[in-house]
Design an enzyme around this catalytic site. Sequence first.
Site, PDB file in Angstrom:
ATOM      1  N   HIS A  52     -54.894  -9.090   9.926  1.00  0.00           N
ATOM      2  CA  HIS A  52     -55.593  -8.727  11.173  1.00  0.00           C
ATOM      3  C   HIS A  52     -56.372  -9.934  11.707  1.00  0.00           C
ATOM      4  O   HIS A  52     -56.342 -10.215  12.913  1.00  0.00           O
ATOM      5  CB  HIS A  52     -56.590  -7.589  10.909  1.00  0.00           C
ATOM      6  CG  HIS A  52     -55.967  -6.278  10.534  1.00  0.00           C
ATOM      7  ND1 HIS A  52     -56.370  -5.539   9.454  1.00  0.00           N
ATOM      8  CD2 HIS A  52     -54.963  -5.561  11.115  1.00  0.00           C
ATOM      9  CE1 HIS A  52     -55.659  -4.414   9.385  1.00  0.00           C
ATOM     10  NE2 HIS A  52     -54.796  -4.407  10.382  1.00  0.00           N
ATOM     11  N   ARG A  88     -45.104  -7.511  12.248  1.00  0.00           N
ATOM     12  CA  ARG A  88     -44.796  -8.129  10.955  1.00  0.00           C
ATOM     13  C   ARG A  88     -43.302  -8.120  10.662  1.00  0.00           C
ATOM     14  O   ARG A  88     -42.743  -9.100  10.200  1.00  0.00           O
ATOM     15  CB  ARG A  88     -45.508  -7.372   9.824  1.00  0.00           C
ATOM     16  CG  ARG A  88     -46.990  -7.569   9.819  1.00  0.00           C
ATOM     17  CD  ARG A  88     -47.676  -6.492   9.027  1.00  0.00           C
ATOM     18  NE  ARG A  88     -47.585  -5.213   9.720  1.00  0.00           N
ATOM     19  CZ  ARG A  88     -48.221  -4.114   9.370  1.00  0.00           C
ATOM     20  NH1 ARG A  88     -48.976  -4.119   8.301  1.00  0.00           N
ATOM     21  NH2 ARG A  88     -48.101  -3.015  10.065  1.00  0.00           N
ATOM     22  N   LYS A 107     -54.476  10.451  11.046  1.00  0.00           N
ATOM     23  CA  LYS A 107     -54.550   9.550   9.885  1.00  0.00           C
ATOM     24  C   LYS A 107     -55.961   9.595   9.324  1.00  0.00           C
ATOM     25  O   LYS A 107     -56.920   9.258  10.039  1.00  0.00           O
ATOM     26  CB  LYS A 107     -54.273   8.101  10.336  1.00  0.00           C
ATOM     27  CG  LYS A 107     -52.836   7.730  10.499  1.00  0.00           C
ATOM     28  CD  LYS A 107     -52.742   6.218  10.686  1.00  0.00           C
ATOM     29  CE  LYS A 107     -51.395   5.761  11.173  1.00  0.00           C
ATOM     30  NZ  LYS A 107     -51.392   4.322  11.501  1.00  0.00           N
ATOM     31  N   SER A 124     -52.578  -2.341   5.151  1.00  0.00           N
ATOM     32  CA  SER A 124     -53.821  -1.766   4.634  1.00  0.00           C
ATOM     33  C   SER A 124     -53.554  -0.728   3.544  1.00  0.00           C
ATOM     34  O   SER A 124     -54.340  -0.608   2.598  1.00  0.00           O
ATOM     35  CB  SER A 124     -54.624  -1.149   5.782  1.00  0.00           C
ATOM     36  OG  SER A 124     -54.993  -2.154   6.693  1.00  0.00           O
TER      37      SER A 124
HETATM   38  P1  ADP Z   1     -52.473   1.067  13.411  1.00  0.00           P
HETATM   39  O1  ADP Z   1     -52.536   2.355  12.674  1.00  0.00           O
HETATM   40  O2  ADP Z   1     -53.018   1.158  14.811  1.00  0.00           O
HETATM   41  O3  ADP Z   1     -51.113   0.420  13.371  1.00  0.00           O
HETATM   42  P2  ADP Z   1     -53.352  -1.095  11.669  1.00  0.00           P
HETATM   43  O4  ADP Z   1     -54.728  -1.493  11.273  1.00  0.00           O
HETATM   44  O5  ADP Z   1     -52.396  -0.749  10.570  1.00  0.00           O
HETATM   45  O6  ADP Z   1     -53.529   0.117  12.689  1.00  0.00           O
HETATM   46  O7  ADP Z   1     -52.684  -2.249  12.529  1.00  0.00           O
HETATM   47  C1  ADP Z   1     -53.272  -2.728  13.704  1.00  0.00           C
HETATM   48  C2  ADP Z   1     -52.393  -3.808  14.292  1.00  0.00           C
HETATM   49  O8  ADP Z   1     -52.415  -4.948  13.442  1.00  0.00           O
HETATM   50  C3  ADP Z   1     -50.911  -3.436  14.422  1.00  0.00           C
HETATM   51  O9  ADP Z   1     -50.388  -4.036  15.597  1.00  0.00           O
HETATM   52  C4  ADP Z   1     -50.273  -4.055  13.213  1.00  0.00           C
HETATM   53  O10 ADP Z   1     -48.905  -4.351  13.427  1.00  0.00           O
HETATM   54  C5  ADP Z   1     -51.098  -5.314  13.081  1.00  0.00           C
HETATM   55  N1  ADP Z   1     -51.113  -5.795  11.704  1.00  0.00           N
HETATM   56  C6  ADP Z   1     -51.423  -5.113  10.595  1.00  0.00           C
HETATM   57  N2  ADP Z   1     -51.316  -5.887   9.491  1.00  0.00           N
HETATM   58  C7  ADP Z   1     -50.902  -7.100   9.935  1.00  0.00           C
HETATM   59  C8  ADP Z   1     -50.557  -8.325   9.287  1.00  0.00           C
HETATM   60  N3  ADP Z   1     -50.572  -8.452   7.971  1.00  0.00           N
HETATM   61  N4  ADP Z   1     -50.198  -9.362  10.066  1.00  0.00           N
HETATM   62  C9  ADP Z   1     -50.136  -9.213  11.416  1.00  0.00           C
HETATM   63  N5  ADP Z   1     -50.413  -8.073  12.085  1.00  0.00           N
HETATM   64  C10 ADP Z   1     -50.791  -7.038  11.350  1.00  0.00           C
END
Ligand code: ADP
Length: 166
Positions: free
Chosen positions: A17, A90, A41, A128
């Site tokens: 992130h 990703r 969620k 996550s």
């Molecule tokens: P959501 O449930 O809204 O997808 P996340 O916290 O899982 O929430 O992800 C938020 C954003 O960050 C998404 O666009 C996701 O693809 C991106 N993201 C999550 N992990 C990574 C990572 N390791 N590298 C790049 N982008 C990421």
Amino acid sequence: MKKAVYPGMFDPFTHGHLDVIKRGSMVFDTLVVSVGCNPLKEALFSIEERMEMIQEQVADLGNVEVDSFSGMLVDYLKTQQTNIILRGIRTVSDFEYEFQRALTNRVLDSRVETVFIMACEQYSFLNSTLIKEIVSLGGSVGQFVPQSVERCLMQKFKQVYGKSIE
Ligand code: ADP
């Protein structure tokens, strides 16, 4: 002035992130990282805890703000006076998921545009859920999340499960 909103669960906040935020902050004049609450969620950390985690990591990025929202993202964008959503990609499976969301948001509000930043290859496998699983099993996630986030995770698992995670 170009402003974008980077919405997500950030449960917890990872190096992946942070990488998207750093790259996004170079593309946009203002980037608002916004912690969302998704009723479908269940989150481990409260909105406030997640905002605090993020705030600590972006404190030295002058054009990055941290906020939260509930309800529809397209409505929140209006309150932020922008039509740009930033998301990270990703994998190919992320693409399919993000593609559906981006198009849905555009149907809900035709002015909305979603901009994608490719994950850094070093973090492209990170998510996550995996982080929480490792911590719950007593593993170390020091390479994947900021130190303060790792501390919060260990504390939280202790609180929630009454387990001591060394
Ligand atoms: P959501 O449930 O809204 O997808 P996340 O916290 O899982 O929430 O992800 C938020 C954003 O960050 C998404 O666009 C996701 O693809 C991106 N993201 C999550 N992990 C990574 C990572 N390791 N590298 C790049 N982008 C990421």
